[in-house]
Write an enzyme that holds these catalytic residues in place. Structure first.
Site, PDB file in Angstrom:
ATOM      1  N   LYS A   7      19.137 -19.944  -6.005  1.00 19.19           N
ATOM      2  CA  LYS A   7      20.288 -19.919  -5.311  1.00 19.19           C
ATOM      3  C   LYS A   7      21.877 -19.618  -5.774  1.00 19.19           C
ATOM      4  CE  LYS A   7      18.626 -22.400  -1.164  1.00 19.19           C
ATOM      5  NZ  LYS A   7      17.147 -22.793  -1.593  1.00 19.19           N
ATOM      6  N   GLU A  16      18.370 -34.271  -4.566  1.00 21.95           N
ATOM      7  CA  GLU A  16      16.879 -33.701  -5.096  1.00 21.95           C
ATOM      8  C   GLU A  16      16.608 -33.886  -6.241  1.00 21.95           C
ATOM      9  OE1 GLU A  16      14.908 -29.186  -4.937  1.00 21.95           O
ATOM     10  OE2 GLU A  16      16.981 -29.096  -4.768  1.00 21.95           O
ATOM     11  N   PRO A  45      27.235 -31.002  -2.659  1.00 23.33           N
ATOM     12  CA  PRO A  45      27.673 -32.194  -3.241  1.00 23.33           C
ATOM     13  C   PRO A  45      26.563 -33.272  -3.026  1.00 23.33           C
ATOM     14  CG  PRO A  45      29.978 -31.583  -2.210  1.00 23.33           C
ATOM     15  CD  PRO A  45      28.820 -30.574  -1.756  1.00 23.33           C
ATOM     16  N   PHE A  84      18.448 -28.572   7.721  1.00 26.70           N
ATOM     17  CA  PHE A  84      19.093 -29.416   8.342  1.00 26.70           C
ATOM     18  C   PHE A  84      18.111 -30.045   9.382  1.00 26.70           C
ATOM     19  CE2 PHE A  84      23.428 -27.184   8.395  1.00 26.70           C
ATOM     20  CZ  PHE A  84      23.830 -27.729   7.130  1.00 26.70           C
ATOM     21  N   HIS A  95      22.235 -18.584  -0.511  1.00 31.72           N
ATOM     22  CA  HIS A  95      21.223 -19.262   0.474  1.00 31.72           C
ATOM     23  C   HIS A  95      20.803 -18.476   1.453  1.00 31.72           C
ATOM     24  CE1 HIS A  95      19.083 -22.335   2.486  1.00 31.72           C
ATOM     25  NE2 HIS A  95      20.130 -23.098   2.470  1.00 31.72           N
ATOM     26  N   CYS A 118      16.294 -24.337   6.897  1.00 28.78           N
ATOM     27  CA  CYS A 118      16.486 -23.825   5.607  1.00 28.78           C
ATOM     28  C   CYS A 118      15.087 -23.963   4.901  1.00 28.78           C
ATOM     29  CB  CYS A 118      17.471 -24.363   4.746  1.00 28.78           C
ATOM     30  SG  CYS A 118      19.095 -24.351   5.508  1.00 28.78           S
ATOM     31  N   THR A 152      22.324 -33.586   9.070  1.00 30.31           N
ATOM     32  CA  THR A 152      22.675 -32.592   8.096  1.00 30.31           C
ATOM     33  C   THR A 152      22.525 -33.098   6.797  1.00 30.31           C
ATOM     34  OG1 THR A 152      25.070 -33.107   8.441  1.00 30.31           O
ATOM     35  CG2 THR A 152      24.435 -31.303   9.554  1.00 30.31           C
ATOM     36  N   HIS A 207      15.677 -26.687  -4.392  1.00 28.57           N
ATOM     37  CA  HIS A 207      16.432 -26.200  -3.176  1.00 28.57           C
ATOM     38  C   HIS A 207      17.519 -25.838  -3.672  1.00 28.57           C
ATOM     39  CE1 HIS A 207      16.997 -25.288   0.956  1.00 28.57           C
ATOM     40  NE2 HIS A 207      18.128 -26.102   1.227  1.00 28.57           N
TER      41      HIS A 207
END
Length: 419
Positions: free
Chosen positions: A338, A317, A311, A406, A343, A166, A273, A306
């Site tokens: 987003k 962030e 969750p 990821f 996304h 991403c 992840t 981002h």
């Protein structure tokens, strides 16, 4: 050599809320959601039945019928965004040294829809022996959109694809920035493209509990920084930016949107992840971008996060932002576009960079939608200004945009007003 200054002179976008930059920007400011029931395939047996699809896209404007058979949707979106960016930059290509004009495009996955369709056909007809399209490989490989762009416009400079999940297109932006900054090119077309709204795309993310299941109200499903968030909404599309050496842009009288002044790249080195719970990797790339730009945290007015609506990601962030900015964090505008676009995976950084550039140029910050009063997470400090509900006018001297992938791959880009 002394690093050269790099400016943005062209923009192009194909998104779930607009198939050109003007429409995309208008809908961002209006708080328009691009989420709706999936039309690409039958979702009857899937836990998630909605996404942020590109709507009413006319690929025939960019490819003839024969060409279209050879190009996956992700590359179709890339070409459309590239064509808009090139037109916006108003080049006279006959006057340019095309050996010094390249393209670096971020792609997280590539031709997923083509690969799935071909495997389905193989499985359905396997008793007749293997039969695959001669265009399977060239439609599927993620570098092909950069190659097609170079062929279409005759760009003979550096040409490749970055893959960092991403964060792919923000990595591409950083690479293109360095190529221009250190004299290996004068102009770079950069950005990202993705089209993974498919059975495997939805099924794969669903099985890892990464995407929202708010099927009854998809337009409200992407809700960054809200306690009720339950995962991201998958999107598709492309975004492209023209990066140009400042003196080259001035010499040809180019329109300049903003200056790209710094980037930061790094890794969490933590988990496949999950983000680092304290946001250490995210904080590091923000600090690096600010330092490379020769600025201080207090010089930043806006952070395009981002902000995936997951969750763990949102909390991490926010902690990173507070770590980097300290008390100044409460003077920032923070948003998550987003919440409207979904996304776009490998293309997320590109369309979010465009939003950040336009915020710097126009002194207005798009909103974060779908947060209801009282829908607060005890792990998030709501004294911060998340630009909930509607766009906010303010002077935006400089802004950063974050993307995290990821594998723990993190990237940040800093744009400031062109002087």
């Amino acid at each position: 050599m002394e690093p050269r200054r790099v400016v943005v002179t062209g923009l192009g976008a194909v998104t779930p809320i607009g198939n050109d930059v003007k429409t995309y920007w208008t809908n961002l400011l209006a708080g328009t959601s691009g989420a709706a029931p999936i039309t690409h395939f039958d979702t009857a047996l899937f836990k998630t039945t909605f996404a942020c699809e590109v709507k009413d896209f006319q690929a025939e404007q960019y490819f003839d019928r024969k060409e279209l058979r050879k190009v996956d949707p992700y590359a179709q979106f890339a070409m459309a965004a590239a064509a808009e960016a090139m037109n916006d930059a108003a080049f006279d290509l006959e006057q340019e040294d095309l050996d010094r004009f390249g393209a670096v495009v971020g792609v997280g996955i590539g031709g997923t829809r083509t690969f799935e369709e071909q495997l389905y056909e193989y499985g359905r007809n396997m008793e007749q022996g293997p039969h695959f399209s001669p265009f399977l490989v060239t439609k599927m490989v993620p570098n092909m959109c950069a190659g097609l762009i170079s062929i279409r416009f005759g760009l003979r400079g550096p040409n490749y694809t970055t893959a960092a999940a991403c964060a792919s297109s923000t990595y591409a932006l950083a690479q293109a920035f360095d190529l221009v900054r250190y004299g290996k090119a004068d102009i770079m077309l950069t950005g990202g493209a993705e089209s993974c709204i498919s059975p495997a795309g939805i099924g794969g993310f669903s099985s890892m509990h990464a995407i929202s299941t708010r099927n009854d109200a998809p337009e409200t499903a992407s809700r960054p920084f809200s306690a009720s968030r339950d995962g991201f909404v998958l999107g598709e599309g492309a975004g492209m930016l023209i990066l140009e050496e400042l003196e080259h842009a001035k010499a040809r009288g180019a329109k300049i949107y903003a200056e790209l002044a710094g980037t930061g790249l790094g890794a969490d080195a933590y988990h496949v992840t999950a983000p680092h719970p304290e946001g250490m990797g995210a904080a590091a790339v923000m600090k690096a971008a600010i330092a490379e730009a020769g600025l201080n945290p207090e010089d930043i007015d806006y952070v395009n996060t981002h902000g995936t609506s997951t969750p763990m990601g949102d909390v991490s962030e926010v902690k990173a932002i507070q770590s980097v900015f300290g008390d100044h964090a409460y003077k920032l505008n923070i948003d998550a576009t987003k919440s409207m676009t979904g996304h776009l995976l490998g293309a997320a950084g590109a369309i979010e960079a465009i939003a950040t550039v336009l915020a710097v140029q126009n002194d207005i910050v798009p909103p974060t939608i779908n947060h209801d009063e009282g829908d607060n997470d005890e792990n998030i400090d709501y004294r911060l200004n998340f630009t909930f509900g509607k766009a906010q006018q303010r002077t935006v001297r400089a802004a950063i945009t974050n993307n995290f992938g990821f594998g723990g791959q993190n990237a940040c880009a800093l744009f400031k007003k062109a002087e």
